[in-house]
Structures are given as C-alpha cells and as structure tokens.
Design a protein around this motif. Structure first.
Motif, PDB file in Angstrom:
ATOM      1  N   THR A 237     -24.211  10.755  -0.080  1.00 22.34           N
ATOM      2  CA  THR A 237     -23.869   9.718   0.891  1.00 22.34           C
ATOM      3  C   THR A 237     -24.989   9.544   1.914  1.00 22.34           C
ATOM      4  N   VAL A 239     -25.999   7.852   5.507  1.00 20.73           N
ATOM      5  CA  VAL A 239     -25.529   7.254   6.751  1.00 20.73           C
ATOM      6  C   VAL A 239     -26.725   6.593   7.423  1.00 20.73           C
ATOM      7  N   GLN A 251     -19.506   7.241  12.275  1.00 19.28           N
ATOM      8  CA  GLN A 251     -19.605   7.143  10.821  1.00 19.28           C
ATOM      9  C   GLN A 251     -19.112   8.415  10.134  1.00 19.28           C
ATOM     10  N   LEU A 252     -19.336   9.570  10.758  1.00 20.46           N
ATOM     11  CA  LEU A 252     -18.777  10.807  10.215  1.00 20.46           C
ATOM     12  C   LEU A 252     -17.248  10.739  10.196  1.00 20.46           C
ATOM     13  N   LYS A 254     -15.402   8.099   9.860  1.00 25.96           N
ATOM     14  CA  LYS A 254     -14.957   7.240   8.762  1.00 25.96           C
ATOM     15  C   LYS A 254     -14.992   7.975   7.426  1.00 25.96           C
ATOM     16  N   LEU A 255     -15.892   8.981   7.360  1.00 24.14           N
ATOM     17  CA  LEU A 255     -16.005   9.790   6.127  1.00 24.14           C
ATOM     18  C   LEU A 255     -15.095  11.014   6.168  1.00 24.14           C
ATOM     19  N   ASN A 256     -14.317  11.120   7.290  1.00 23.13           N
ATOM     20  CA  ASN A 256     -13.417  12.270   7.491  1.00 23.13           C
ATOM     21  C   ASN A 256     -14.162  13.590   7.508  1.00 23.13           C
ATOM     22  N   LEU A 257     -15.345  13.580   8.151  1.00 22.42           N
ATOM     23  CA  LEU A 257     -16.143  14.807   8.252  1.00 22.42           C
ATOM     24  C   LEU A 257     -16.202  15.277   9.692  1.00 22.42           C
TER      25      LEU A 257
END
Length: 257
Positions: A237, A239, A251-252, A254-257
């Motif tokens: 991925t 970013v 953005q993290l 949105k990636l569930n990180l």
C-alpha cells in the motif's frame, strides 16, 4: 460579600511583556474567570454592586472564550500557511539530489574533480550522467559527520554532496534507478532527494509513529509538490499526498492502522 478564597489569573511571561497571547493564555484566563464567577455565584450576591460584578465577570468570560475560539481558528490558518510555504520551498529543491557517503579528500578535492566523481557514481544507476548535467555541485561542509547506522552503531561519514540537475526528468530517472541497497544491505554511497527541514522532520516523525504502531515501511520519498511524501507500507500500500502528520494519520485511520 466576603471570602478568604482567592483566584489568580496566571498569564505567560510573553503575554505580560506585550507579545501576542497564545491560545493557552486565553484558555487559562477563561478558566480563571469561570472560577471567579462560580465563587461569586456561590456567595449569592445581594447588593447592586455585587450583582454587577457577577455580570461583568460573566461577560468577560464569554468574550475571552470568543477570543480563544478565534485564536484557535487563526492557529489552523497559520499551520496551513506554514505548510504552503514548506511546499513551495521544497518545490524549489525538486532538481536537487544529496549524495551520502562519497569519499572526501579535503586537501586535494576540486570542484571539477567532485563533479566528475559524482557523475560517475550516479551513472552506476544505469542512467548516463555527466558534469554538464549539473547546474551546481558542492560539498555540504568540510567536517566528518557522526551518524547512527542501521545496526545502531555510531560511525563517521564524509560531508554529503548536493547536486542540482538542469533537467527534472533526468534527476528523477537517476533517483528512481539508483540502488541504495545491494543484496539487502545498505551501500556505502546513497542517493536521496534533497528535503527541507519541514519534510525531514515529517519523514522522521512518520517513521517513529509507524515504529510505535508496528506498521512496517518499505520506503518514504518526496515525489512532487502535489504528492508530497509518499510512503510505501509493507504489503504494497502506498500512502501519498502527505504534507503534515495530520495527512498521514488520517490516511492510516482509513486503512484501520
């Protein structure tokens, strides 16, 4: 109306000396005024003066809160302006590369000799480079640098070299094709995009955050004025569009990180 209690209104030294107050100053003042108002209300003011004093404190508290809200809004505007300035400054460096670890012979190195050595090193990327491709080439200082290597040990390295290309496309070709690692190990000489302080600090902060969250990173590169920093996470991925920590953390999320 009397009480042995007292409420102080602490302001920062800078504010008292005449400098513009910060958001923290407004919040501190508002809390103090609220404490005064609560204290007066508990005493149940009876006289006209006491009631007027209570009203005045309440009005002051509301106005201070409005100022605090305005200061908060302006703070966001300043952050936005600072980011825009950083983006513009970084764009001016778009043709610049920094060469790390290149041998340095202080007493015998000349400008033409350095340009030739840099061109030869960059040509190892597979892209033919000659000194005529450079509009500038210089050492960044004359002292050896002490850095921490990938094994956590401190080592001394020669001062880096900044080289500016005439052509952006050729610079990008070199940057994209030059290998900083060989067989999984870092090479003695590395080539990176020149970054201003804003993006250097941001890059370091992103690395630290990912380390804390156990998020693996393959690389972090500045791509363009619009793309900003691009971060390739383990797994593939990418970013992009990162110009601040807020951009990256959103953005993290949105990636569930």
């Amino acid at each position: 109306m009397s009480s042995k209690q007292s409420v102080s209104v602490p302001l920062s030294e800078k504010t008292c000396s005449g400098s513009a107050p910060s958001l923290n100053d407004f919040e501190t003042l508002n809390r103090s005024l609220s404490e005064v108002s609560d204290l007066i209300n508990k005493l149940t003011p009876k006289t006209t003066f006491e009631k007027s004093l209570t009203n005045i404190v309440g009005i002051l508290s509301k106005h201070v809160q409005l100022l605090a809200n305005h200061c908060n809004s302006m703070s966001g505007t300043v952050d936005s302006v600072e980011t825009q300035v950083a983006k513009t400054d970084q764009y001016s460096r778009r043709n610049n590369l920094v060469v790390l670890g290149l041998d340095y012979k202080k007493d015998t190195e000349t400008h033409d000799g350095l340009s030739g050595t840099v061109a030869e090193e960059l040509s190892s990327s597979g892209v033919k480079v000659s000194p005529s491709d450079f509009s500038a080439c210089h050492r960044n200082g004359t002292r050896m640098r002490t850095v921490t290597n990938h094994k956590g040990k401190q080592v001394k390295l020669p001062p880096s070299v900044t080289v500016r290309f005439y052509n952006t496309h050729k610079k990008d070709q070199v940057l994209n094709n030059y290998k900083n690692y060989s067989n999984g190990k870092p090479k003695a000489v590395k080539v990176v995009q020149s970054l201003n302080n804003h993006y250097q600090v941001l890059k370091s902060s992103i690395s630290n955050l990912c380390s804390e969250r156990l998020v693996g990173i393959s690389w972090i590169h500045w791509r363009s004025a619009s793309s900003g920093l691009c971060i390739k996470l383990d797994g593939g991925t990418v970013v992009s569009g990162v110009h601040s920590m807020g951009d990256f953390t959103r953005q993290l999320g949105k990636l569930n990180l």
